[in-house]
Each structure stands twice: as C-alpha cells, then as structure tokens.
Scaffold this active site. Sequence first.
Site, short mmCIF file in Angstrom:
data_model
loop_
_atom_site.label_atom_id
_atom_site.label_comp_id
_atom_site.label_asym_id
_atom_site.label_seq_id
_atom_site.Cartn_x
_atom_site.Cartn_y
_atom_site.Cartn_z
N PRO A 21 -6.86 -10.44 -5.04
CA PRO A 21 -6.31 -11.60 -4.33
C PRO A 21 -5.94 -11.21 -2.90
CG PRO A 21 -5.36 -11.43 -6.53
CD PRO A 21 -6.15 -10.17 -6.31
N GLY A 24 -0.80 -9.99 -1.67
CA GLY A 24 -0.10 -9.37 -2.79
C GLY A 24 1.39 -9.41 -2.54
N GLY A 26 4.65 -7.04 -2.28
CA GLY A 26 5.16 -5.67 -2.23
C GLY A 26 6.33 -5.53 -3.20
N ASP A 54 1.91 -4.85 -5.62
CA ASP A 54 1.72 -3.51 -5.06
C ASP A 54 2.85 -2.60 -5.52
OD1 ASP A 54 0.37 -1.71 -3.03
OD2 ASP A 54 2.44 -1.65 -2.33
N TYR A 59 8.63 4.08 -6.02
CA TYR A 59 9.54 2.95 -5.85
C TYR A 59 10.60 2.90 -6.94
CZ TYR A 59 5.93 1.29 -2.55
OH TYR A 59 5.02 1.18 -1.52
N LYS A 87 0.49 4.07 -6.95
CA LYS A 87 0.18 5.17 -6.02
C LYS A 87 0.79 6.46 -6.52
CE LYS A 87 1.15 1.76 -2.43
NZ LYS A 87 2.34 1.05 -2.91
N HIS A 120 -0.64 8.03 -2.04
CA HIS A 120 0.36 7.32 -1.23
C HIS A 120 0.40 7.83 0.22
CE1 HIS A 120 4.33 4.96 -1.93
NE2 HIS A 120 3.93 4.80 -0.70
N1 LIG Z 1 1.78 2.60 1.32
C1 LIG Z 1 2.91 2.82 1.96
O1 LIG Z 1 3.18 3.94 2.46
C2 LIG Z 1 3.89 1.69 2.12
C3 LIG Z 1 4.95 1.82 3.06
C4 LIG Z 1 5.82 0.74 3.20
C5 LIG Z 1 5.66 -0.41 2.44
N2 LIG Z 1 4.65 -0.51 1.52
C6 LIG Z 1 4.46 -1.73 0.69
O2 LIG Z 1 4.49 -2.87 1.54
C7 LIG Z 1 5.46 -3.80 1.05
C8 LIG Z 1 6.00 -4.64 2.18
O3 LIG Z 1 6.64 -3.84 3.18
P1 LIG Z 1 8.14 -4.06 3.59
O4 LIG Z 1 8.87 -4.60 2.43
O5 LIG Z 1 8.63 -2.84 4.24
O6 LIG Z 1 8.04 -5.11 4.78
P2 LIG Z 1 7.78 -6.69 4.93
O7 LIG Z 1 7.08 -7.23 3.76
O8 LIG Z 1 7.21 -6.84 6.29
O9 LIG Z 1 9.27 -7.28 5.00
C9 LIG Z 1 10.06 -7.48 3.85
C10 LIG Z 1 11.35 -8.18 4.31
O10 LIG Z 1 11.02 -9.48 4.83
C11 LIG Z 1 11.85 -10.47 4.26
N3 LIG Z 1 11.03 -11.66 4.05
C12 LIG Z 1 9.95 -11.81 3.22
N4 LIG Z 1 9.44 -13.04 3.31
C13 LIG Z 1 10.21 -13.71 4.21
C14 LIG Z 1 10.19 -15.04 4.71
N5 LIG Z 1 9.26 -15.92 4.33
N6 LIG Z 1 11.16 -15.40 5.61
C15 LIG Z 1 12.09 -14.52 6.01
N7 LIG Z 1 12.18 -13.23 5.57
C16 LIG Z 1 11.22 -12.84 4.67
C17 LIG Z 1 12.31 -9.90 2.93
O11 LIG Z 1 13.62 -10.40 2.64
P3 LIG Z 1 13.89 -11.34 1.34
O12 LIG Z 1 13.75 -10.42 0.15
O13 LIG Z 1 15.28 -11.80 1.55
O14 LIG Z 1 12.87 -12.43 1.37
C18 LIG Z 1 12.33 -8.39 3.18
O15 LIG Z 1 13.59 -8.01 3.65
C19 LIG Z 1 6.47 -2.91 0.33
O16 LIG Z 1 7.29 -3.63 -0.55
C20 LIG Z 1 5.55 -1.93 -0.37
O17 LIG Z 1 4.98 -2.50 -1.54
C21 LIG Z 1 3.76 0.52 1.37
#
Ligand SMILES: NC(=O)c1ccc[n+]([C@@H]2O[C@H](COP(=O)([O-])OP(=O)(O)OC[C@H]3O[C@@H](n4cnc5c(N)ncnc54)[C@H](OP(=O)(O)O)[C@@H]3O)[C@@H](O)[C@H]2O)c1
Length: 335
Positions: A21, A24, A26, A54, A59, A87, A120
């Site tokens: 899809p 996804g 996170g 994801d 995590y 991962k 990862h």
């Molecule tokens: N591979 C890697 O090394 C790696 C590294 C970092 C992250 N990741 C993955 O990427 C995912 C996403 O990254 P991230 O969580 O750092 O950043 P993000 O998705 O850019 O931001 C998440 C934040 O945004 C807020 N949010 C989400 N939707 C919103 C909306 N419609 N309006 C206002 N605020 C909103 C959320 O708060 P609310 O909960 O209050 O909505 C949360 O605090 C992670 O969860 C993980 O699965 C992977």
Amino acid sequence: MTDSIAPTTAPRRAMPQGAMPIIGMGTFGSDHVSPEEMAEATIGAAEAGYRHFDCAEVYGNEFEIGRSLEAMQAGGIPREELWINSKVWNNHHAPQDTISACERSLENLRLDYLDLYLVHWPFPNFHPPGCSVDSRSPDSRPYSHLEFMKTWEAMESLLARGLVRNIGVSNMTIPKLKLLLADASIKPACNEMEIHPHFQQAELFSFLQSHEIVPIGYCPLGSPSRPERDRTADDTSDLEDPTIVSIAQAHDTHPTAVCLKWAAQRGQIPIPMSKNPSNYRANLRAILEDPLTDSEMKAISKIDRNCRLIKGQVFLWQGARNWEDLWDLDGSIPS
Ligand SMILES: NC(=O)c1ccc[n+]([C@@H]2O[C@H](COP(=O)([O-])OP(=O)(O)OC[C@H]3O[C@@H](n4cnc5c(N)ncnc54)[C@H](OP(=O)(O)O)[C@@H]3O)[C@@H](O)[C@H]2O)c1
C-alpha cells in the site's frame, strides 16, 4: 474490530513479491507513545483503511502490535491484505543473530511471514538503543562492506526460507548501495530513509528510482514531536514553511496533508506515525483525495533545505561530523 464503516484502502505498488500500500503507518512510539497506545492506534488505523504497518524490533512494541494484527485478522482482514515490515537492529548483524531476530519478530507479531524485512541501519554497533557508541570498545565497529554482505546473505536466506517476502535496507547512502548492488544475489527492494519537504534527498531518490528500489520515506511530516526537530538551527519546520502553508490553504487542508500528497505523488511511500484517530484518518484521506497540481509539486521541489532530523549521533565516531560522511566505501575511521 467494528465493521460498521467500509474502509477505503490505499492503492498498492507492485513489489518483487506482493504489492505494498502506498501509505503505511509508522509504529515508533519513542518514549511518548506506550506500546499499548501504539497497538490500539494500529487497530483504529486498520478500521480506517490502513493495511501497511512499519514495525521494528527496536521499537519495543512488536509483541503488543502482534496482538492487534491478530485482532485485525480475527475481525475479517485477511493476512494477504496486510503489509507488515520489520527491521533487524544493529546488534543483530551477525548472520545467525539476523535469522534469530527475524524469527523473534515473527513470533512477537504472530505472523508466519513478513512482507518486508529491512536492515535498520548499515552499522553493526553493539549498543543499546539510544545510547552512544563507545568507539574505543572492541564491540563497536564502523561500516564494513564485507561484514554487511554477510548480514545481507542472511537476509537472502530468510527470503529463501519463505519467512520474508521482500528484503531491503534502511538509511543506506549511494556509495554503500553501489557496493551492495554489485555483490548481492538479490537486490534490495526498498531503502527506508528520511524524506520530507525540507530534506528531499534528490540524488539518492533518483539513484533508487534508476535501480527500481522503492524509497520508503520516514519522518514524512518532519517528525514534529521529536526533540531533534526543536534543536534544528534553521528554525521553520516543514509544516510552517510558507510554500506548504499556502498550498494547504489553496486546498483547504492542513500542511500535514500537503506533505503526504507530495510524498505519494513524488513516488515515495510515506509512513507517518500517529496515535490520534483524527490525524491518522486525515493522513490516509490526504493521499486518496485532491492531488497537488504540477506547479504545486514543482514549488515544493524548490524548498529543500537539506535539513536532516535524524542525526544519528549514536553512530558518530571520533572526529566524524555526521554518519553519512563516515564509513562510505571503505569503512575507514578518520584519523
Ligand atoms: N528506518 C528508520 O531508521 C526510521 C527512523 C525514524 C522513523 N522511522 C519510521 O517512520 C515513522 C514516522 O516517523 P516519525 O514518527 O519520526 O515522524 P512523522 O511521521 O513525520 O511525525 C509523527 C508526528 O506527527 C504527528 N502527526 C501525525 N499526523 C498528524 C496530523 N495529521 N496532524 C498533526 N500532527 C500529526 C504525530 O502526532 P499524533 O500522534 O498526535 O498524531 C507524531 O507526533 C516512525 O514511526 C517509524 O515507523 C524509521
């Protein structure tokens, strides 16, 4: 699971095995979303139409999310409709450890197979998550292509055993990918990497496209709640950027929706995290409805600030400025 509202699911993108899809959810809750809250959010998200989650062993919530995945299937979502990533963390790069880590994730997630399994980070550092690497420790090692290939061969063996359907990498740069592409029997299906309007990684993005490696974009909203976000010297976040704000006004929507529309239309797979039902519902709707115009896409392509949020301090070695500069090609440690 309730069945009162028929959810609208996202279109899918063909992968070597199956179809992913194009958005996804996170599941990295960091220290502000508990495993139980994240697991509850995944159930709500599935009811809203999400089918792609994801996950990662580091995590610390795969056990709880596994219960949600079980509930989704008991509630009528067939396993084949779900797309689940996990991962292997940095302390499990030894081939046998990579295999055991995958088996453990499967057990925690209560699955027979993963749709996508990723390395990862390309650094085999033996450190607890969140703690600095002590570069003097014999257990801490810089990137080494030969070592990474042993991990990758273990990933290929998971594919051969049917425990995973696709394998990929995360946080890989072009020089490391070139080496991997030259030596791998099976090329990575994806590179999961930081991508948002202020950090577009255009060169890496085109490299991936030219090799038919799918970019999965993490922090697609500029990770507004991360502490790194506040420490960014250059101030205005992606969501406050005047270009993003004015496009959001033109579409009568929130800047987050603009970031996600841009991501999906550009060709990366965004994986926004949210524990908040109105936010994760809005995120799914954003990529299904009301696309950006070509000129809006072009305007966003011009606001890149090369503003990396995930600085990877834990991977810094003596004298290194950032993890990208370090260890590319030959894995040498700067003197
Ligand atoms: N591979 C890697 O090394 C790696 C590294 C970092 C992250 N990741 C993955 O990427 C995912 C996403 O990254 P991230 O969580 O750092 O950043 P993000 O998705 O850019 O931001 C998440 C934040 O945004 C807020 N949010 C989400 N939707 C919103 C909306 N419609 N309006 C206002 N605020 C909103 C959320 O708060 P609310 O909960 O209050 O909505 C949360 O605090 C992670 O969860 C993980 O699965 C992977």
